[in-house]
Motif scaffolding. Structure first.
Motif, PDB file in Angstrom:
ATOM      1  N   GLU A 184      44.392 -76.420  44.496  1.00 57.86           N
ATOM      2  CA  GLU A 184      44.384 -77.847  44.833  1.00 57.86           C
ATOM      3  C   GLU A 184      44.249 -78.681  43.559  1.00 57.86           C
ATOM      4  O   GLU A 184      44.865 -79.738  43.416  1.00 57.86           O
ATOM      5  N   ALA A 185      43.433 -78.207  42.615  1.00 63.96           N
ATOM      6  CA  ALA A 185      43.287 -78.910  41.341  1.00 63.96           C
ATOM      7  C   ALA A 185      44.591 -78.881  40.552  1.00 63.96           C
ATOM      8  O   ALA A 185      44.941 -79.855  39.872  1.00 63.96           O
ATOM      9  N   VAL A 186      45.318 -77.762  40.628  1.00 60.35           N
ATOM     10  CA  VAL A 186      46.632 -77.682  39.991  1.00 60.35           C
ATOM     11  C   VAL A 186      47.563 -78.735  40.579  1.00 60.35           C
ATOM     12  O   VAL A 186      48.298 -79.425  39.851  1.00 60.35           O
ATOM     13  N   ALA A 187      47.551 -78.890  41.900  1.00 62.63           N
ATOM     14  CA  ALA A 187      48.382 -79.913  42.546  1.00 62.63           C
ATOM     15  C   ALA A 187      48.009 -81.304  42.055  1.00 62.63           C
ATOM     16  O   ALA A 187      48.882 -82.136  41.770  1.00 62.63           O
ATOM     17  N   LEU A 188      46.715 -81.577  41.941  1.00 61.59           N
ATOM     18  CA  LEU A 188      46.269 -82.870  41.422  1.00 61.59           C
ATOM     19  C   LEU A 188      46.752 -83.090  39.991  1.00 61.59           C
ATOM     20  O   LEU A 188      47.197 -84.186  39.628  1.00 61.59           O
ATOM     21  N   GLU A 189      46.663 -82.045  39.166  1.00 60.60           N
ATOM     22  CA  GLU A 189      47.092 -82.176  37.773  1.00 60.60           C
ATOM     23  C   GLU A 189      48.593 -82.433  37.681  1.00 60.60           C
ATOM     24  O   GLU A 189      49.047 -83.238  36.859  1.00 60.60           O
ATOM     25  N   LYS A 200      56.993 -87.355  47.628  1.00 63.98           N
ATOM     26  CA  LYS A 200      56.256 -87.653  48.851  1.00 63.98           C
ATOM     27  C   LYS A 200      55.427 -86.473  49.335  1.00 63.98           C
ATOM     28  O   LYS A 200      54.257 -86.609  49.699  1.00 63.98           O
ATOM     29  N   ARG A 201      56.033 -85.283  49.368  1.00 61.99           N
ATOM     30  CA  ARG A 201      55.343 -84.090  49.847  1.00 61.99           C
ATOM     31  C   ARG A 201      55.663 -82.937  48.904  1.00 61.99           C
ATOM     32  O   ARG A 201      56.817 -82.522  48.817  1.00 61.99           O
ATOM     33  N   PHE A 202      54.678 -82.414  48.215  1.00 65.40           N
ATOM     34  CA  PHE A 202      54.967 -81.290  47.334  1.00 65.40           C
ATOM     35  C   PHE A 202      53.896 -80.209  47.436  1.00 65.40           C
ATOM     36  O   PHE A 202      52.748 -80.467  47.812  1.00 65.40           O
ATOM     37  N   LEU A 203      54.340 -79.010  47.112  1.00 66.21           N
ATOM     38  CA  LEU A 203      53.486 -77.830  47.139  1.00 66.21           C
ATOM     39  C   LEU A 203      53.330 -77.304  45.728  1.00 66.21           C
ATOM     40  O   LEU A 203      54.325 -77.126  45.016  1.00 66.21           O
ATOM     41  N   ALA A 204      52.096 -77.067  45.302  1.00 69.03           N
ATOM     42  CA  ALA A 204      51.826 -76.369  44.044  1.00 69.03           C
ATOM     43  C   ALA A 204      51.446 -74.940  44.401  1.00 69.03           C
ATOM     44  O   ALA A 204      50.549 -74.709  45.218  1.00 69.03           O
ATOM     45  N   LEU A 205      52.151 -73.984  43.817  1.00 72.08           N
ATOM     46  CA  LEU A 205      51.928 -72.575  44.102  1.00 72.08           C
ATOM     47  C   LEU A 205      51.469 -71.903  42.813  1.00 72.08           C
ATOM     48  O   LEU A 205      52.201 -71.860  41.821  1.00 72.08           O
ATOM     49  N   LEU A 206      50.245 -71.397  42.817  1.00 72.55           N
ATOM     50  CA  LEU A 206      49.657 -70.770  41.637  1.00 72.55           C
ATOM     51  C   LEU A 206      49.722 -69.254  41.816  1.00 72.55           C
ATOM     52  O   LEU A 206      49.070 -68.692  42.714  1.00 72.55           O
ATOM     53  N   VAL A 207      50.522 -68.603  40.975  1.00 77.72           N
ATOM     54  CA  VAL A 207      50.756 -67.157  41.123  1.00 77.72           C
ATOM     55  C   VAL A 207      50.234 -66.429  39.895  1.00 77.72           C
ATOM     56  O   VAL A 207      50.831 -66.481  38.817  1.00 77.72           O
ATOM     57  N   ASN A 208      49.103 -65.761  40.069  1.00 76.98           N
ATOM     58  CA  ASN A 208      48.486 -64.958  39.018  1.00 76.98           C
ATOM     59  C   ASN A 208      47.968 -63.665  39.638  1.00 76.98           C
ATOM     60  O   ASN A 208      48.727 -62.970  40.305  1.00 76.98           O
ATOM     61  N   GLY A 307      51.305 -70.602  36.759  1.00 79.71           N
ATOM     62  CA  GLY A 307      50.670 -69.313  36.566  1.00 79.71           C
ATOM     63  C   GLY A 307      51.551 -68.388  35.751  1.00 79.71           C
ATOM     64  O   GLY A 307      52.507 -68.812  35.098  1.00 79.71           O
ATOM     65  N   ASP A 308      51.240 -67.110  35.796  1.00 84.13           N
ATOM     66  CA  ASP A 308      51.957 -66.129  34.989  1.00 84.13           C
ATOM     67  C   ASP A 308      53.455 -66.125  35.264  1.00 84.13           C
ATOM     68  O   ASP A 308      54.263 -65.918  34.356  1.00 84.13           O
ATOM     69  N   VAL A 309      53.866 -66.363  36.514  1.00 88.67           N
ATOM     70  CA  VAL A 309      55.288 -66.265  36.847  1.00 88.67           C
ATOM     71  C   VAL A 309      56.117 -67.427  36.294  1.00 88.67           C
ATOM     72  O   VAL A 309      57.338 -67.417  36.421  1.00 88.67           O
ATOM     73  N   LYS A 343      55.186 -75.821  33.055  1.00 88.13           N
ATOM     74  CA  LYS A 343      54.732 -75.179  31.813  1.00 88.13           C
ATOM     75  C   LYS A 343      53.302 -75.560  31.460  1.00 88.13           C
ATOM     76  O   LYS A 343      52.771 -75.145  30.430  1.00 88.13           O
ATOM     77  N   ILE A 344      52.647 -76.368  32.308  1.00 90.42           N
ATOM     78  CA  ILE A 344      51.262 -76.748  32.036  1.00 90.42           C
ATOM     79  C   ILE A 344      50.353 -75.558  32.345  1.00 90.42           C
ATOM     80  O   ILE A 344      50.372 -75.039  33.466  1.00 90.42           O
ATOM     81  N   PRO A 345      49.560 -75.095  31.392  1.00 88.88           N
ATOM     82  CA  PRO A 345      48.638 -73.985  31.675  1.00 88.88           C
ATOM     83  C   PRO A 345      47.380 -74.485  32.363  1.00 88.88           C
ATOM     84  O   PRO A 345      46.992 -75.648  32.209  1.00 88.88           O
ATOM     85  N   CYS A 346      46.746 -73.638  33.145  1.00 87.74           N
ATOM     86  CA  CYS A 346      45.443 -74.003  33.694  1.00 87.74           C
ATOM     87  C   CYS A 346      44.459 -74.119  32.530  1.00 87.74           C
ATOM     88  O   CYS A 346      44.435 -73.277  31.639  1.00 87.74           O
ATOM     89  N   SER A 347      43.668 -75.175  32.547  1.00 87.81           N
ATOM     90  CA  SER A 347      42.861 -75.503  31.382  1.00 87.81           C
ATOM     91  C   SER A 347      41.589 -76.223  31.806  1.00 87.81           C
ATOM     92  O   SER A 347      41.303 -76.365  33.003  1.00 87.81           O
ATOM     93  N   VAL A 348      40.843 -76.701  30.834  1.00 87.80           N
ATOM     94  CA  VAL A 348      39.660 -77.506  31.116  1.00 87.80           C
ATOM     95  C   VAL A 348      40.041 -78.740  31.929  1.00 87.80           C
ATOM     96  O   VAL A 348      39.320 -79.144  32.850  1.00 87.80           O
ATOM     97  N   ARG A 349      41.191 -79.350  31.605  1.00 94.80           N
ATOM     98  CA  ARG A 349      41.611 -80.534  32.369  1.00 94.80           C
ATOM     99  C   ARG A 349      41.865 -80.193  33.829  1.00 94.80           C
ATOM    100  O   ARG A 349      41.537 -80.985  34.717  1.00 94.80           O
ATOM    101  N   THR A 350      42.443 -79.009  34.090  1.00 94.48           N
ATOM    102  CA  THR A 350      42.655 -78.601  35.474  1.00 94.48           C
ATOM    103  C   THR A 350      41.326 -78.571  36.217  1.00 94.48           C
ATOM    104  O   THR A 350      41.216 -79.087  37.336  1.00 94.48           O
TER     105      THR A 350
END
Length: 362
Positions: A184-189, A200-208, A307-309, A343-350
């Protein structure tokens, strides 16, 4: 986006003005046009924000003749947000400034045990380097209860089950603390910092090592989505969540690489052999099934993979997009480039995004 001139909405309008300027430097006239406020109302709000040192103003550098509008910027050092990303192997924590720039980062290995001790380390080290922190965001694998601030029972995360982490940290820090699922934080970022605010409607999919999902509709997170634990195989592999045939049991990185000889996704994508191609096709097929279900259920019009993918992801995204066009319900409009990789990596900002979102959403 529409604001109001009514006095009772003053604080909301201040947040809207700050949010406009966060996206890009703007003049007072531009802000008034975007928010449908009178210029007098915008001028009053801006003058207050300048006096309180939330904003900086400067004229753009240009050799063209004529008067140029004064542009308003966020003042980076006005405030700071803390971020704590609790992962299965480690904790990443640190501080970002008002513009989302990382100031400091620390990493703690925890090996899945003794969460209370590690939280004390975080408080003492991560946030002791800077006095002015407005709020702290925490991210963790789901499921969790963001409203109550409790990590529930994420798979392979037993030592952290039922931990009231918000009360624990806010008590130690004396600061507001906000908890959110990492996806959810990835989606916010992606919404705040990667141009998805116009979707309007988007899905963030984190694959690790697992698969997380975050869904935003009209700028608001629907909260609690667990696409990784949607079943795609009726008689499939048992999952640690208790379900059967979950997406995560097939499309997470450890699952797709199991017994393949590849140590990680990067190694697979750098390989041009037959096995690598077969596994890539499998990953595309598994993720396509999950994404098509999300599109049909929620009428998603954009998917961002992280994520990694996301490494060398062009072929993967092409395969998924081709499948989606063929198999999504016919009356749903589907973009041929619906699925993209970030290409944004998960980070402190996430990790800080729950706190950042709380501030800017008013």
């Amino acid at each position: 986006m529409r604001a109001t001139n009514h006095a009772s909405m003053k604080q909301s309008n201040r947040s809207l003005v700050l949010n406009c300027i966060r996206r890009q430097p703007l003049s007072r006239a531009d802000i008034a046009d975007q928010l449908h406020l009178t210029r007098a109302a915008v001028t009053k709000i801006v003058e207050e924000l300048l006096a309180e040192k939330y904003l900086l103003e400067n004229a753009p550098k240009s050799k063209a003749r004529g008067r140029h509008p004064v542009l308003l910027h966020l003042r980076p050092d006005k405030m700071h947000f803390g971020g704590v990303d609790i992962r299965r192997e480690e904790i990443v924590s640190g501080i970002v400034d008002f513009c989302g720039n990382e100031i400091v980062r620390f990493t703690f290995k925890h090996n899945g045990d003794l969460p209370a001790r590690h939280l004390q380390q975080i408080c003492g080290i991560s946030f002791g380097v800077l006095d002015q922190i407005t709020a702290v965001g925490i991210t963790a694998p789901g499921p969790l209860d963001a409203d109550k601030g409790v990590i529930l029972n994420p798979p392979r995360f037993k030592a952290w089950h039922s931990l009231d982490i918000v009360d624990t940290l806010s008590g130690q820090l004396g600061l507001p603390v906000f908890l959110e699922n990492i996806a959810e934080a990835v989606a916010l970022e992606e919404f705040y910092y990667n141009g998805m605010e116009n979707c309007k409607r988007f899905l963030a999919l984190l694959v690790n090592s697992g698969i997380g999902s975050g869904v935003m509709v009209n700028g608001k997170s629907i909260g609690g989505s667990e696409l990784g634990h949607m079943s795609i195989e009726r008689n499939g592999r048992p999952c640690t969540c208790g379900n059967i045939g979950c997406v995560e049991r097939y499309a997470s990185i450890p699952a797709i690489l199991e017994c393949s000889g590849f140590s990680d996704w990067h190694t697979l994508m750098d390989n041009d052999g037959t096995t690598a191609h077969v596994l890539l096709e499998l990953e595309a097929d598994y993720l396509s099934q999950a994404i098509i279900n999300a599109i049909n259920l929620l009428r998603i019009n954009k998917v961002v993979i992280r994520g990694d993918v996301s490494y060398k992801s062009e072929v993967l995204c092409d395969r998924i997009n081709a499948t989606i066009v063929k198999r999504t319900v016919a009356n749903l409009p589907v973009d041929k480039q619906m699925v993209i990789a970030s290409k944004i990596p998960c980070s402190v900002r996430t990790a800080a995004m729950p706190a950042i979102h709380h501030f800017f959403s008013g």
